[in-house]
Design an enzyme around this catalytic site. Structure first.
Site, PDB file in Angstrom:
ATOM      1  N   SER A  41       0.827  -1.211   0.000  1.00 24.71           N
ATOM      2  CA  SER A  41       0.000   0.000   0.000  1.00 24.71           C
ATOM      3  C   SER A  41       0.863   1.265   0.000  1.00 24.71           C
ATOM      4  CB  SER A  41      -0.891  -0.013   1.244  1.00 24.71           C
ATOM      5  OG  SER A  41      -1.617   1.197   1.337  1.00 24.71           O
ATOM      6  N   LYS A  72      -3.356   3.083  -1.890  1.00 26.83           N
ATOM      7  CA  LYS A  72      -2.858   3.860  -0.761  1.00 26.83           C
ATOM      8  C   LYS A  72      -3.939   3.898   0.325  1.00 26.83           C
ATOM      9  CE  LYS A  72      -1.000   8.533  -0.065  1.00 26.83           C
ATOM     10  NZ  LYS A  72      -0.146   8.082   1.043  1.00 26.83           N
ATOM     11  N   ILE A 107       4.875  10.142   5.073  1.00 28.14           N
ATOM     12  CA  ILE A 107       3.884  10.789   4.214  1.00 28.14           C
ATOM     13  C   ILE A 107       2.721  11.301   5.071  1.00 28.14           C
ATOM     14  CG2 ILE A 107       2.394  10.489   2.191  1.00 28.14           C
ATOM     15  CD1 ILE A 107       5.420  10.029   1.644  1.00 28.14           C
ATOM     16  N   CYS A 127      -1.075   3.220  12.837  1.00 28.04           N
ATOM     17  CA  CYS A 127      -1.460   4.614  13.035  1.00 28.04           C
ATOM     18  C   CYS A 127      -1.536   4.872  14.540  1.00 28.04           C
ATOM     19  CB  CYS A 127      -2.838   4.886  12.439  1.00 28.04           C
ATOM     20  SG  CYS A 127      -3.073   4.290  10.773  1.00 28.04           S
ATOM     21  N   LYS A 183      -2.548  -5.471   8.798  1.00 30.05           N
ATOM     22  CA  LYS A 183      -1.140  -5.229   8.489  1.00 30.05           C
ATOM     23  C   LYS A 183      -0.400  -4.871   9.765  1.00 30.05           C
ATOM     24  CE  LYS A 183       1.937  -2.812   5.333  1.00 30.05           C
ATOM     25  NZ  LYS A 183       1.982  -1.997   4.086  1.00 30.05           N
ATOM     26  N   THR A 207       6.514  -0.494   8.050  1.00 35.76           N
ATOM     27  CA  THR A 207       7.870   0.079   8.164  1.00 35.76           C
ATOM     28  C   THR A 207       8.334   0.156   9.613  1.00 35.76           C
ATOM     29  OG1 THR A 207       6.911   2.284   8.217  1.00 35.76           O
ATOM     30  CG2 THR A 207       7.615   1.442   6.068  1.00 35.76           C
ATOM     31  N   GLY A 209      11.339  -5.024   1.793  1.00 33.39           N
ATOM     32  CA  GLY A 209      12.574  -4.992   1.023  1.00 33.39           C
ATOM     33  C   GLY A 209      12.664  -5.986  -0.106  1.00 33.39           C
TER      34      GLY A 209
END
Lengths: 324, 263
Positions: A29, A57, A83, A150, A184, A212, A264
């Protein structure tokens, strides 16, 4: 190891929950915008779409303007992005369906929010729209990926760092849809299997990992944080070994739960390694930033890697790296 | 075509697929280097204002570098590079015959049609897209005047890479041309009333050109730079604030209307 196969003897199809995929590769995403590719492609990009499913996204209930610049920076064997989930909000996002309804691939909608109610609002709005929309007017939405990396509106901590908070998000969404529900997972935890168990117990059909790694880079002149948001998320080849280990941890702890592995992936061999660690499907992220044709190349390489090892299907490779 | 089969797709059909270019020449101008690459597919399609994503050769760098097209000469594209970090340093160390991968052309173009008089304002490495633009404007019959600003003597040597009839230079230290900024040059120019302004450079310069143009009653365009990751409009890493909201430099830009940027 068995004798090698011809390329056309490899059958790349996989099943992710109840979704049939032509091959194991998805986009991570936020790294691949089908509208942007399609409007500049010399041909029918919606027919030539390289991934087996499209993960857009992340979309949230309300519009978000995202973080101040700079939002991206390169680091050794990777990059950090902050972002800030910039997106138009679910209502405007649905209003744009006409532009890409022709995409001939299943779509897994990435959903973000700062509370269980935020996630539920997105899924509720989408389900209501899909139930009433004329045939052919919407993309083929087959599932959701809950992006729980989040911050929680009440605690400020990442929702995904807390098994109970993550399970609460899944619990709020599960009654609203019968479609595939993935969660996720964030890698910024000491034991990723605890969160995986919690979200599966709450009704998540599968998990994707890793998101990440929280990270920081400095401006080399001023020694101040480089990114406008101060910190961001590290991705790229630098994180692959950690991501492989975490996928293997989850696959061993929850052997019957489908896993979308990522972190990666730059080559077909990288993708195959995630499958060997237990992944059913593999998402490609930062590699999309290295060449626009990267997805097709990685898919060709994955097929060749399977053939060279005499592996007829991705399923034959799945779990090879796990403890028996 | 999309069933994952190894045959049945052609990379040539893709949008801005990676081109394996070869270095045709490298010239150094003080702090800047002009890298010329044989890349026929890109050269055939490129228009002024657009950019390419260049892979840093030799490995070790994940992200490509967005670089403006400085010039297009038959089957070759030229890029102007300022060595700012390890990636751009390696690019400026390339030699004739070296392989280099790039993709493009990307992004929006400088509009040139119907322009009788053009003022090109550049600051530092921001001057890069203005050579290509100048050639296109001259070809379209426009009168072109350029004002470039540089930090110092070493940076101002970049002016030697440009071929323009009316090019004025300012340096902050006064070592070349006028002492001061490009704005100090603009004040002394005698321009036709319908002159179109084209600006590319640091944010502070764009803001100053914007104010000057407003006061002079001139319209124009600004090419912006930003830290970029994907170059495809996907990641939203390079957004800038505009009068139309947040827009992506790589997708909606890099060329914007001068009065809509830096709101």
């Amino acid at each position: 190891m068995s004798a090698s196969l011809a390329l056309d003897q490899v059958d790349l199809r996989v099943r992710l929950g109840d979704v049939e995929l032509a091959h194991p590769l998805l986009d991570a995403s936020g790294t691949f915008d089908v509208l942007e590719y399609a409007r500049r492609f010399e041909g029918d990009y919606y027919a030539a779409f390289p991934y087996a499913a499209y993960v857009p996204k992340t979309v949230t209930a309300e519009a978000r303007t995202g973080n101040p610049a700079p939002r991206v920076t390169e680091t050794p064997a990777g990059m950090i992005n902050a972002i800030g989930l910039e997106n138009p909000g679910i209502a405007a996002w649905i209003a744009g369906f006409g532009a890409w309804a022709r995409l001939e691939r299943p779509v897994i909608v990435s959903v973000g929010g700062n509370s269980p109610e935020h996630y539920a609002a997105v899924v509720r709005a989408l389900e209501a729209h899909l139930a009433a929309a004329p045939a052919g007017s919407c993309p083929d939405i087959r599932g959701y990926e809950l992006n729980v990396s989040c911050p929680n509106v009440s605690s400020g901590l990442q929702i995904g760092a807390d098994p109970a908070a993550s399970a609460a998000v899944v619990g709020a969404v599960r009654p609203l849809t019968r479609r595939l529900l993935l969660t996720k997972l964030t890698p910024n935890v000491s034991d990723v299997t605890a969160v995986a168990r919690a979200v599966v117990a709450a009704g998540s059909d599968g998990v994707s990992l890793v998101n990440t790694f929280k990270a920081m880079a400095l401006d080399r002149e001023t020694l101040r944080p480089f990114l406008g948001n101060r910190t961001g998320g590290l991705c790229g080849p630098a994180i692959k070994p950690i991501a492989l280990r975490m996928v293997a941890d989850v696959a061993e702890a929850l052997p019957d739960v489908p896993v979308v592995g990522m972190g990666g992936v730059m080559t077909g061999l990288d993708a195959l390694e995630f499958i060997a660690c237990g992944a059913t499907a593999v998402a490609v992220g930062a590699a999309n930033f290295t060449a626009f044709e990267a997805p097709r190349r990685i898919l060709d390489e994955l097929r060749a890697e399977l053939a060279a090892r005499g592996l007829r299907t991705p399923a034959a490779a799945r779990g090879l790296a796990l403890r028996a | 075509m999309n069933d994952g089969s190894p045959e049945g797709h052609t990379h040539a059909e893709l949008w801005a697929e990676t081109v394996h270019g070869r270095v045709a020449g490298m010239r150094h101008f003080g702090a800047f280097s002009e890298l010329e690459i044989v890349a026929p597919r890109i050269a055939a399609k490129a228009v002024p204002g657009q950019f390419v994503m260049v892979t840093v050769p030799g490995g070790g760098f994940l992200l490509r570098r967005p670089l403006s097209l400085f010039a297009v000469r038959s089957d070759r594209v030229a890029l102007l590079i300022e060595a700012r970090g390890p990636g751009s340093e390696r690019l400026t160390g390339l030699e004739t015959g070296d392989a280099v991968d790039l993709a493009g052309p990307l992004g929006s173009a400088f509009p040139v049609s119907g322009v009788a008089s053009a003022l090109l304002v550049g600051g530092g490495i921001g001057c890069a897209p203005l050579q290509f633009l100048s050639e296109e404007l001259v070809r379209a019959g426009a009168q072109v005047t350029a004002a470039f600003g540089f930090r110092d003597f070493r940076a101002a040597r970049a002016a030697g890479a440009f071929a323009m009839e009316r090019l004025w230079v300012a340096t902050e230290d006064g070592s070349v041309g006028r002492r001061g900024t490009v704005i100090d040059i603009l004040a002394g120019l005698d321009l036709p009333p319908q002159t179109v302004v084209y600006a590319c450079g640091p944010t502070a310069m764009i803001a100053a050109v914007q104010r000057w143009s407003l006061a002079a009653g001139l319209r124009g365009y600004a090419s912006l730079e930003a830290h970029m990751a994907c170059g495809s409009g996907s990641c939203h890493g390079c957004v800038v604030d505009t009068a139309r909201g947040k827009l992506r430099v790589c997708s909606e830009g890099p060329v914007f209307a001068l009065d809509e940027v830096l709101p």
